[in-house]
Design a protein around this motif. Structure first.
Motif, PDB file in Angstrom:
ATOM      1  N   VAL A  14     -11.091  -7.270 -10.386  1.00 60.72           N
ATOM      2  CA  VAL A  14     -11.162  -6.896  -8.980  1.00 60.72           C
ATOM      3  C   VAL A  14     -12.062  -7.903  -8.269  1.00 60.72           C
ATOM      4  CG1 VAL A  14     -11.872  -5.117  -7.343  1.00 60.72           C
ATOM      5  CG2 VAL A  14     -10.922  -4.457  -9.549  1.00 60.72           C
ATOM      6  N   LEU A  15     -11.589  -8.368  -7.120  1.00 65.18           N
ATOM      7  CA  LEU A  15     -12.384  -9.238  -6.263  1.00 65.18           C
ATOM      8  C   LEU A  15     -12.485  -8.552  -4.908  1.00 65.18           C
ATOM      9  CD1 LEU A  15     -13.792 -11.916  -5.577  1.00 65.18           C
ATOM     10  CD2 LEU A  15     -11.553 -12.799  -4.936  1.00 65.18           C
ATOM     11  N   GLU A  61       3.818 -12.969 -23.720  1.00 69.09           N
ATOM     12  CA  GLU A  61       3.728 -13.632 -22.423  1.00 69.09           C
ATOM     13  C   GLU A  61       3.025 -12.676 -21.463  1.00 69.09           C
ATOM     14  OE1 GLU A  61       6.784 -14.896 -18.945  1.00 69.09           O
ATOM     15  OE2 GLU A  61       7.339 -15.438 -20.991  1.00 69.09           O
ATOM     16  N   THR A  62       2.043 -13.183 -20.747  1.00 71.85           N
ATOM     17  CA  THR A  62       1.264 -12.354 -19.843  1.00 71.85           C
ATOM     18  C   THR A  62       1.800 -12.482 -18.422  1.00 71.85           C
ATOM     19  OG1 THR A  62      -0.690 -12.657 -21.216  1.00 71.85           O
ATOM     20  CG2 THR A  62      -1.051 -11.867 -18.981  1.00 71.85           C
ATOM     21  N   THR A  63       2.076 -11.343 -17.814  1.00 72.40           N
ATOM     22  CA  THR A  63       2.537 -11.285 -16.426  1.00 72.40           C
ATOM     23  C   THR A  63       1.432 -10.675 -15.587  1.00 72.40           C
ATOM     24  OG1 THR A  63       4.764 -10.866 -17.249  1.00 72.40           O
ATOM     25  CG2 THR A  63       4.370 -10.449 -14.925  1.00 72.40           C
ATOM     26  N   THR A  64       1.160 -11.265 -14.432  1.00 73.69           N
ATOM     27  CA  THR A  64       0.117 -10.735 -13.552  1.00 73.69           C
ATOM     28  C   THR A  64       0.694 -10.406 -12.182  1.00 73.69           C
ATOM     29  OG1 THR A  64      -0.548 -12.929 -12.809  1.00 73.69           O
ATOM     30  CG2 THR A  64      -1.717 -12.036 -14.698  1.00 73.69           C
ATOM     31  N   GLU A  65       0.117  -9.399 -11.588  1.00 69.01           N
ATOM     32  CA  GLU A  65       0.431  -8.986 -10.225  1.00 69.01           C
ATOM     33  C   GLU A  65      -0.894  -8.762  -9.514  1.00 69.01           C
ATOM     34  OE1 GLU A  65       3.419  -8.398  -8.662  1.00 69.01           O
ATOM     35  OE2 GLU A  65       4.601  -8.944 -10.417  1.00 69.01           O
ATOM     36  N   THR A  66      -0.948  -9.047  -8.227  1.00 68.99           N
ATOM     37  CA  THR A  66      -2.156  -8.832  -7.439  1.00 68.99           C
ATOM     38  C   THR A  66      -1.817  -8.005  -6.213  1.00 68.99           C
ATOM     39  OG1 THR A  66      -3.040 -10.963  -8.167  1.00 68.99           O
ATOM     40  CG2 THR A  66      -4.075  -9.955  -6.245  1.00 68.99           C
ATOM     41  N   LEU A  67      -2.626  -6.957  -5.989  1.00 66.76           N
ATOM     42  CA  LEU A  67      -2.472  -6.126  -4.805  1.00 66.76           C
ATOM     43  C   LEU A  67      -3.680  -6.303  -3.902  1.00 66.76           C
ATOM     44  CD1 LEU A  67      -1.228  -2.675  -6.164  1.00 66.76           C
ATOM     45  CD2 LEU A  67       0.114  -4.463  -5.066  1.00 66.76           C
ATOM     46  N   HIS A  68      -3.432  -6.348  -2.597  1.00 60.56           N
ATOM     47  CA  HIS A  68      -4.509  -6.398  -1.617  1.00 60.56           C
ATOM     48  C   HIS A  68      -4.708  -4.983  -1.098  1.00 60.56           C
ATOM     49  CE1 HIS A  68      -6.173  -8.156   2.385  1.00 60.56           C
ATOM     50  NE2 HIS A  68      -7.121  -7.684   1.612  1.00 60.56           N
ATOM     51  N   ILE A  69      -5.832  -4.379  -1.446  1.00 60.46           N
ATOM     52  CA  ILE A  69      -6.134  -2.993  -1.086  1.00 60.46           C
ATOM     53  C   ILE A  69      -7.069  -2.995   0.121  1.00 60.46           C
ATOM     54  CG2 ILE A  69      -7.112  -0.816  -1.895  1.00 60.46           C
ATOM     55  CD1 ILE A  69      -4.545  -1.682  -3.356  1.00 60.46           C
ATOM     56  N   GLU A  73      -0.570   2.341  -0.509  1.00 64.23           N
ATOM     57  CA  GLU A  73      -1.346   1.572  -1.484  1.00 64.23           C
ATOM     58  C   GLU A  73      -1.433   2.319  -2.818  1.00 64.23           C
ATOM     59  OE1 GLU A  73      -4.254  -0.989   1.446  1.00 64.23           O
ATOM     60  OE2 GLU A  73      -5.007   0.896   0.643  1.00 64.23           O
ATOM     61  N   ARG A  74      -1.632   3.633  -2.757  1.00 64.30           N
ATOM     62  CA  ARG A  74      -1.695   4.445  -3.979  1.00 64.30           C
ATOM     63  C   ARG A  74      -0.375   4.382  -4.735  1.00 64.30           C
ATOM     64  NH1 ARG A  74      -1.636  10.719  -3.531  1.00 64.30           N
ATOM     65  NH2 ARG A  74       0.532  10.101  -3.250  1.00 64.30           N
ATOM     66  N   ASP A  75       0.725   4.435  -4.003  1.00 64.96           N
ATOM     67  CA  ASP A  75       2.039   4.362  -4.645  1.00 64.96           C
ATOM     68  C   ASP A  75       2.253   3.019  -5.334  1.00 64.96           C
ATOM     69  OD1 ASP A  75       2.606   6.932  -3.861  1.00 64.96           O
ATOM     70  OD2 ASP A  75       3.849   6.328  -2.149  1.00 64.96           O
ATOM     71  N   LYS A  76       1.793   1.938  -4.717  1.00 65.75           N
ATOM     72  CA  LYS A  76       1.917   0.613  -5.343  1.00 65.75           C
ATOM     73  C   LYS A  76       1.091   0.532  -6.627  1.00 65.75           C
ATOM     74  CE  LYS A  76       2.684  -1.804  -0.993  1.00 65.75           C
ATOM     75  NZ  LYS A  76       2.074  -2.713   0.002  1.00 65.75           N
ATOM     76  N   ILE A  77      -0.116   1.097  -6.579  1.00 68.31           N
ATOM     77  CA  ILE A  77      -0.976   1.104  -7.769  1.00 68.31           C
ATOM     78  C   ILE A  77      -0.310   1.914  -8.875  1.00 68.31           C
ATOM     79  CG2 ILE A  77      -3.183   1.930  -8.695  1.00 68.31           C
ATOM     80  CD1 ILE A  77      -4.360   1.338  -5.859  1.00 68.31           C
ATOM     81  N   ASP A  78       0.165   3.111  -8.540  1.00 65.53           N
ATOM     82  CA  ASP A  78       0.818   3.969  -9.528  1.00 65.53           C
ATOM     83  C   ASP A  78       2.063   3.313 -10.110  1.00 65.53           C
ATOM     84  OD1 ASP A  78      -1.045   5.997  -9.367  1.00 65.53           O
ATOM     85  OD2 ASP A  78       0.111   7.181  -7.927  1.00 65.53           O
ATOM     86  N   PHE A  79       2.834   2.636  -9.273  1.00 62.62           N
ATOM     87  CA  PHE A  79       4.046   1.972  -9.730  1.00 62.62           C
ATOM     88  C   PHE A  79       3.730   0.937 -10.804  1.00 62.62           C
ATOM     89  CE2 PHE A  79       7.125  -1.529  -9.320  1.00 62.62           C
ATOM     90  CZ  PHE A  79       8.284  -0.848  -9.666  1.00 62.62           C
ATOM     91  N   LEU A  80       2.720   0.103 -10.548  1.00 66.49           N
ATOM     92  CA  LEU A  80       2.371  -0.926 -11.533  1.00 66.49           C
ATOM     93  C   LEU A  80       1.813  -0.306 -12.813  1.00 66.49           C
ATOM     94  CD1 LEU A  80       0.836  -3.678  -9.235  1.00 66.49           C
ATOM     95  CD2 LEU A  80       3.011  -3.744 -10.444  1.00 66.49           C
ATOM     96  N   LEU A  81       0.995   0.739 -12.673  1.00 66.55           N
ATOM     97  CA  LEU A  81       0.440   1.381 -13.863  1.00 66.55           C
ATOM     98  C   LEU A  81       1.541   2.040 -14.692  1.00 66.55           C
ATOM     99  CD1 LEU A  81      -2.834   2.911 -12.385  1.00 66.55           C
ATOM    100  CD2 LEU A  81      -2.623   0.920 -13.890  1.00 66.55           C
ATOM    101  N   PHE A 100      -8.956  -7.275  -3.858  1.00 74.45           N
ATOM    102  CA  PHE A 100      -7.794  -7.860  -4.525  1.00 74.45           C
ATOM    103  C   PHE A 100      -7.844  -7.403  -5.981  1.00 74.45           C
ATOM    104  CE2 PHE A 100      -8.601 -10.546  -0.915  1.00 74.45           C
ATOM    105  CZ  PHE A 100      -7.331 -10.755  -0.397  1.00 74.45           C
ATOM    106  N   VAL A 101      -6.880  -6.557  -6.347  1.00 78.83           N
ATOM    107  CA  VAL A 101      -6.850  -5.973  -7.680  1.00 78.83           C
ATOM    108  C   VAL A 101      -5.802  -6.712  -8.496  1.00 78.83           C
ATOM    109  CG1 VAL A 101      -6.549  -3.854  -9.006  1.00 78.83           C
ATOM    110  CG2 VAL A 101      -7.467  -3.743  -6.687  1.00 78.83           C
ATOM    111  N   GLN A 102      -6.229  -7.249  -9.626  1.00 82.71           N
ATOM    112  CA  GLN A 102      -5.317  -7.994 -10.485  1.00 82.71           C
ATOM    113  C   GLN A 102      -4.863  -7.102 -11.635  1.00 82.71           C
ATOM    114  OE1 GLN A 102      -6.957 -11.462 -12.348  1.00 82.71           O
ATOM    115  NE2 GLN A 102      -4.955 -12.280 -12.828  1.00 82.71           N
ATOM    116  N   PHE A 103      -3.555  -7.011 -11.800  1.00 81.40           N
ATOM    117  CA  PHE A 103      -2.941  -6.235 -12.869  1.00 81.40           C
ATOM    118  C   PHE A 103      -2.336  -7.206 -13.868  1.00 81.40           C
ATOM    119  CE2 PHE A 103      -3.022  -3.442  -9.270  1.00 81.40           C
ATOM    120  CZ  PHE A 103      -3.218  -2.173  -9.790  1.00 81.40           C
TER     121      PHE A 103
END
Length: 70
Positions: free
Chosen positions: A27-28, A45-53, A10-18, A35-38
Protein backbone atom coordinates in the motif's frame (compact mmCIF):
# COMPACT_ATOMS: atom_id res chain seq x y z
CA UNK A 1 -21.73 10.08 -7.30
CA UNK A 2 -22.18 10.26 -3.55
CA UNK A 3 -19.38 9.26 -1.20
CA UNK A 4 -21.34 6.19 -0.16
CA UNK A 5 -21.75 4.99 -3.75
CA UNK A 6 -18.06 5.63 -4.40
CA UNK A 7 -17.22 3.54 -1.33
CA UNK A 8 -19.48 0.71 -2.55
CA UNK A 9 -17.78 0.73 -5.95
CA UNK A 10 -14.31 0.65 -4.38
CA UNK A 11 -15.32 -2.14 -1.97
CA UNK A 12 -16.69 -4.18 -4.86
CA UNK A 13 -13.42 -3.81 -6.78
CA UNK A 14 -11.44 -4.94 -3.73
CA UNK A 15 -13.75 -7.92 -3.17
CA UNK A 16 -13.60 -8.87 -6.85
CA UNK A 17 -9.80 -9.08 -6.84
CA UNK A 18 -9.72 -10.96 -3.53
CA UNK A 19 -12.27 -13.48 -4.81
CA UNK A 20 -10.14 -14.05 -7.92
CA UNK A 21 -7.27 -15.14 -5.65
CA UNK A 22 -5.27 -11.93 -5.41
CA UNK A 23 -3.58 -10.93 -2.15
CA UNK A 24 -2.79 -7.42 -0.98
CA UNK A 25 0.95 -7.03 -1.44
CA UNK A 26 1.57 -3.36 -0.66
CA UNK A 27 0.00 0.00 0.00
CA UNK A 28 1.23 3.47 -0.90
CA UNK A 29 -0.72 6.27 0.74
CA UNK A 30 -0.51 9.94 -0.13
CA UNK A 31 -2.75 13.01 -0.17
CA UNK A 32 -4.69 11.81 -3.20
CA UNK A 33 -5.66 8.44 -1.69
CA UNK A 34 -4.15 5.02 -1.34
CA UNK A 35 -2.69 2.85 -4.09
CA UNK A 36 -3.26 -0.78 -3.15
CA UNK A 37 -1.20 -3.36 -4.99
CA UNK A 38 -2.65 -6.85 -5.41
CA UNK A 39 -0.60 -9.86 -6.47
CA UNK A 40 -1.50 -13.33 -7.73
CA UNK A 41 0.77 -16.16 -8.79
CA UNK A 42 -0.35 -18.25 -11.76
CA UNK A 43 1.94 -21.04 -12.96
CA UNK A 44 5.06 -19.40 -11.48
CA UNK A 45 4.11 -16.08 -13.12
CA UNK A 46 3.15 -13.15 -10.93
CA UNK A 47 0.28 -10.90 -11.98
CA UNK A 48 -0.26 -7.54 -10.29
CA UNK A 49 -3.18 -5.15 -10.18
CA UNK A 50 -3.29 -1.71 -8.57
CA UNK A 51 -6.38 0.07 -7.27
CA UNK A 52 -6.58 3.76 -6.42
CA UNK A 53 -8.71 4.03 -3.27
CA UNK A 54 -10.17 7.46 -2.50
CA UNK A 55 -12.63 7.06 0.37
CA UNK A 56 -11.73 6.68 4.03
CA UNK A 57 -14.25 3.86 4.43
CA UNK A 58 -12.62 1.84 1.65
CA UNK A 59 -9.21 2.43 3.28
CA UNK A 60 -10.56 0.96 6.49
CA UNK A 61 -12.05 -1.93 4.52
CA UNK A 62 -8.83 -2.94 2.77
CA UNK A 63 -6.97 -2.61 6.08
CA UNK A 64 -9.32 -5.17 7.64
CA UNK A 65 -8.92 -7.42 4.61
CA UNK A 66 -5.12 -7.20 4.94
CA UNK A 67 -5.35 -8.28 8.59
CA UNK A 68 -7.63 -11.19 7.64
CA UNK A 69 -5.21 -12.51 5.02
CA UNK A 70 -2.33 -12.74 7.52
Amino acid sequence: MSDYHLYLAERDKIDFLLQKGYRINGVLENLSGAFVQFEKEIDEETTTETLHILTAEARKYFSVMMIKQK
